[in-house]
Design a protein around this motif. Structure first.
Motif, mmCIF file in Angstrom:
data_model
loop_
_atom_site.group_PDB
_atom_site.id
_atom_site.type_symbol
_atom_site.label_atom_id
_atom_site.label_comp_id
_atom_site.label_asym_id
_atom_site.label_seq_id
_atom_site.Cartn_x
_atom_site.Cartn_y
_atom_site.Cartn_z
ATOM 1 N N SER A 255 10.543 6.606 5.862
ATOM 2 C CA SER A 255 11.700 7.080 5.478
ATOM 3 C C SER A 255 11.712 8.414 5.350
ATOM 4 O O SER A 255 12.795 9.038 5.159
ATOM 5 C CB SER A 255 12.028 6.560 3.890
ATOM 6 N N THR A 256 10.824 9.300 5.336
ATOM 7 C CA THR A 256 10.666 10.697 5.062
ATOM 8 C C THR A 256 10.957 11.303 6.527
ATOM 9 O O THR A 256 10.257 10.537 7.569
ATOM 10 C CB THR A 256 9.335 11.102 4.569
ATOM 11 N N SER A 257 11.616 12.272 6.722
ATOM 12 C CA SER A 257 11.565 13.073 7.721
ATOM 13 C C SER A 257 11.906 14.752 7.410
ATOM 14 O O SER A 257 12.004 14.832 6.510
ATOM 15 C CB SER A 257 13.028 12.569 8.639
ATOM 16 N N ALA A 258 11.644 15.333 8.525
ATOM 17 C CA ALA A 258 11.427 16.784 8.493
ATOM 18 C C ALA A 258 12.860 17.323 8.050
ATOM 19 O O ALA A 258 13.825 17.077 8.727
ATOM 20 C CB ALA A 258 11.166 17.475 9.558
ATOM 21 N N LYS A 259 13.209 17.815 6.842
ATOM 22 C CA LYS A 259 14.604 18.549 6.493
ATOM 23 C C LYS A 259 14.724 19.690 7.160
ATOM 24 O O LYS A 259 14.142 20.664 7.417
ATOM 25 C CB LYS A 259 14.752 18.682 4.911
ATOM 26 N N PRO A 260 16.100 19.727 7.644
ATOM 27 C CA PRO A 260 16.555 20.994 8.499
ATOM 28 C C PRO A 260 16.362 22.149 7.336
ATOM 29 O O PRO A 260 16.661 22.028 6.346
ATOM 30 C CB PRO A 260 17.710 20.789 8.791
ATOM 31 N N GLU A 261 16.090 23.190 8.082
ATOM 32 C CA GLU A 261 15.924 24.506 7.210
ATOM 33 C C GLU A 261 17.410 25.051 6.834
ATOM 34 O O GLU A 261 18.377 25.035 7.819
ATOM 35 C CB GLU A 261 15.064 25.614 8.016
ATOM 36 N N PRO A 262 17.634 25.742 5.949
ATOM 37 C CA PRO A 262 19.061 26.320 5.680
ATOM 38 C C PRO A 262 19.251 27.435 6.531
ATOM 39 O O PRO A 262 18.366 28.220 6.858
ATOM 40 C CB PRO A 262 18.846 26.812 4.278
ATOM 41 N N GLY A 263 20.468 27.400 6.991
ATOM 42 C CA GLY A 263 20.774 28.350 7.845
ATOM 43 C C GLY A 263 22.449 28.207 8.322
ATOM 44 O O GLY A 263 23.051 27.244 7.719
ATOM 45 N N GLY A 264 22.736 28.908 9.301
ATOM 46 C CA GLY A 264 24.375 28.722 9.612
ATOM 47 C C GLY A 264 25.217 29.504 8.542
ATOM 48 O O GLY A 264 24.682 30.252 7.915
ATOM 49 N N PRO A 265 26.611 29.315 9.051
ATOM 50 C CA PRO A 265 27.315 30.239 8.537
ATOM 51 C C PRO A 265 27.641 30.219 6.931
ATOM 52 O O PRO A 265 28.232 30.663 6.184
ATOM 53 C CB PRO A 265 28.627 29.996 9.049
ATOM 54 N N ARG B 295 8.555 5.747 -4.607
ATOM 55 C CA ARG B 295 7.714 6.680 -4.997
ATOM 56 C C ARG B 295 6.503 5.737 -5.357
ATOM 57 O O ARG B 295 6.547 4.806 -6.038
ATOM 58 C CB ARG B 295 8.325 7.374 -5.949
ATOM 59 N N SER B 296 5.321 6.309 -4.896
ATOM 60 C CA SER B 296 4.023 6.038 -5.563
ATOM 61 C C SER B 296 3.491 6.837 -6.608
ATOM 62 O O SER B 296 3.773 7.977 -6.510
ATOM 63 C CB SER B 296 3.011 5.880 -4.199
ATOM 64 N N PRO B 297 2.573 6.235 -7.418
ATOM 65 C CA PRO B 297 2.376 4.873 -7.751
ATOM 66 C C PRO B 297 3.301 4.179 -8.385
ATOM 67 O O PRO B 297 4.514 4.856 -8.767
ATOM 68 C CB PRO B 297 1.139 4.921 -8.399
ATOM 69 N N GLY B 298 3.336 2.703 -8.313
ATOM 70 C CA GLY B 298 4.382 1.961 -9.027
ATOM 71 C C GLY B 298 3.940 1.977 -10.392
ATOM 72 O O GLY B 298 2.695 2.435 -11.075
ATOM 73 N N ARG B 299 4.773 1.142 -11.236
ATOM 74 C CA ARG B 299 4.379 1.059 -12.832
ATOM 75 C C ARG B 299 4.076 -0.527 -12.869
ATOM 76 O O ARG B 299 4.781 -1.421 -12.464
ATOM 77 C CB ARG B 299 5.739 1.472 -13.746
ATOM 78 N N SER B 300 2.984 -0.522 -13.260
ATOM 79 C CA SER B 300 2.242 -1.913 -13.664
ATOM 80 C C SER B 300 2.617 -2.541 -14.664
ATOM 81 O O SER B 300 2.803 -2.043 -15.798
ATOM 82 C CB SER B 300 0.839 -2.013 -13.498
ATOM 83 N N ASP C 29 0.923 -1.023 0.118
ATOM 84 C CA ASP C 29 0.028 -0.191 -0.061
ATOM 85 C C ASP C 29 0.836 1.258 0.080
ATOM 86 O O ASP C 29 2.199 1.061 0.051
ATOM 87 C CB ASP C 29 -1.097 0.177 1.026
ATOM 88 N N GLU C 30 0.271 2.242 -0.055
ATOM 89 C CA GLU C 30 0.981 3.614 -0.283
ATOM 90 C C GLU C 30 1.985 4.120 0.808
ATOM 91 O O GLU C 30 2.918 4.393 0.826
ATOM 92 C CB GLU C 30 0.114 4.810 -0.712
ATOM 93 N N ALA C 31 1.411 3.563 2.015
ATOM 94 C CA ALA C 31 1.930 3.843 3.189
ATOM 95 C C ALA C 31 3.449 3.105 3.374
ATOM 96 O O ALA C 31 4.479 3.583 3.806
ATOM 97 C CB ALA C 31 1.348 3.694 4.552
ATOM 98 N N GLN C 32 3.263 1.591 2.932
ATOM 99 C CA GLN C 32 4.270 0.984 3.004
ATOM 100 C C GLN C 32 5.337 1.274 1.844
ATOM 101 O O GLN C 32 6.799 1.178 2.218
ATOM 102 C CB GLN C 32 4.018 -0.583 2.576
ATOM 103 N N VAL C 33 5.074 1.582 0.672
ATOM 104 C CA VAL C 33 5.933 2.023 -0.281
ATOM 105 C C VAL C 33 6.574 3.558 0.242
ATOM 106 O O VAL C 33 7.879 3.349 -0.016
ATOM 107 C CB VAL C 33 5.154 2.610 -1.502
#
Length: 333
Positions: A183-193, A58-63, A48-52
């Motif tokens: 597998s997805t996670s929040a990406k850090p915002e650009p910042g710093g030096p 990436r969803s959807p797959g190619r049949s 299912d989409e959550a498992q993928v």
């Protein structure tokens, strides 16, 4: 100018066309201990989409529809997501009216049967060197398979074994799927030096002159594969062979372990430049002629230097090592 190594890696990836329409027909008798027979199953519904998403694809797959003349069961393919390294292709198939021995055509077993997800799976050899494929018998003419092509066989098998229990949950006799960490996670915002730094200022003209066969003029660009990253490329001057271009990448929102080619890879060595410790990666991204080095600036930002050499493996990292002190001297802070 040579194609940048990130672009080469991107071109090597297979693009999956979306859509799932195949249906498996036919009937078969169950094999004792293997559960009931699979009938009328769309291969793209075996995840299912959550498992993928949690598996990193990436969803959807190619049949791909069944082709009995070619002994091809219905199958579904998914490409890994853009931010997953290394890239991989997941292929899941299920047959309900196809003789397994005829289909496997004498391929050799590469493992003993393994219990995964409540079913017995056996790895068989594939014609592709990086393809790891496991099969489970569901009936006299019914079977399913999970295969992954992920660059290296051991990596492919690791990914296949992770996917199998998720697929098995949708097959007769399979157990409930174990939970997966998305597998997805929040990406850090650009910042710093590094946020407002021009990557072409990482080498001054007199410093570039110290690098053999490197053009004095750098060209700035932004990345299509690494969010918020920019880089400067100093082209090589010795033709198609020999020295490769010299690149400096700045990642204001890229942790040091997230650069493509270095993700989940242990540096071959550490190069200490004035107390700053660069991780060195010969054969970066699996490319024998490419060498990279990475350095953490903060927990969520880092620098990468990439170059290489064509024609002499002993020189792959020479210019990278030569350039690290020069780049380090120009880093903010």
């Amino acid at each position: 100018m040579r194609i940048k190594w990130q672009a080469v890696a991107a071109l090597a990836a297979v693009t999956v066309v979306t859509g799932c329409t195949a249906t498996v027909g036919g009937s078969a008798s169950p094999v004792p201990g293997q559960g009931p027979v699979v009938t009328a199953v769309d291969a793209c519904t075996l995840l299912d989409e959550a498992q993928v998403d949690a598996l990193g694809y990436r969803s959807p797959g190619r049949s791909v529809p069944e082709n009995k003349e070619r002994l091809q069961p219905p199958m579904c393919l998914w490409n890994s997501k853009d931010d997953v390294e290394p890239s991989a292709i997941l292929n899941v198939g299920v047959a309900s009216d196809l003789d397994f021995n005829e289909y496997i055509s004498g391929a050799l077993k590469k493992s003993q049967p393994q219990q995964l997800g409540g079913l017995s799976w056996t790895q068989y050899a594939s014609i592709l060197p990086d393809d790891c494929v496991f099969y489970t018998l569901l009936g006299t003419k019914s079977f399913a398979y999970v295969s992954v092509s992920g660059g290296k066989l051991d990596r492919s098998c690791e990914l296949a074994k992770t996917a199998i229990p998720q697929v098995a949950a949708h097959l007769p006799g399979g157990q409930d799927a174990p939970p997966l960490t998305p597998s997805t996670s929040a990406k850090p915002e650009p910042g710093g030096p590094l946020l407002s730094v021009d990557p072409c200022t990482m080498l001054k003209p007199d410093q570039v002159a110290q690098l053999k066969n490197i053009s004095p003029n750098g060209e700035k660009d932004t990345s299509s594969t690494v969010p918020n990253a920019s880089f400067c490329l100093w082209d090589d001057t010795d033709g198609d062979g020999g020295q490769k271009a010299f690149e400096v990448w700045l990642g204001p929102s890229t942790p040091v372990g997230e650069w493509p080619g270095a993700k989940s890879v242990t540096p071959a060595e550490t190069v200490d430049v004035g107390g700053r410790k660069w991780g060195l990666f010969p054969n970066m991204g699996g490319l024998r002629v490419t060498c990279g080095a990475t350095l953490a600036i903060t927990d969520t930002s880092s620098v990468q230097v990439v170059s290489g050499f064509i024609g002499d493996d002993t020189k792959t990292c020479d210019v990278v090592k030569q350039g690290l002190p020069l780049v380090t001297a120009n880093l903010p802070g």
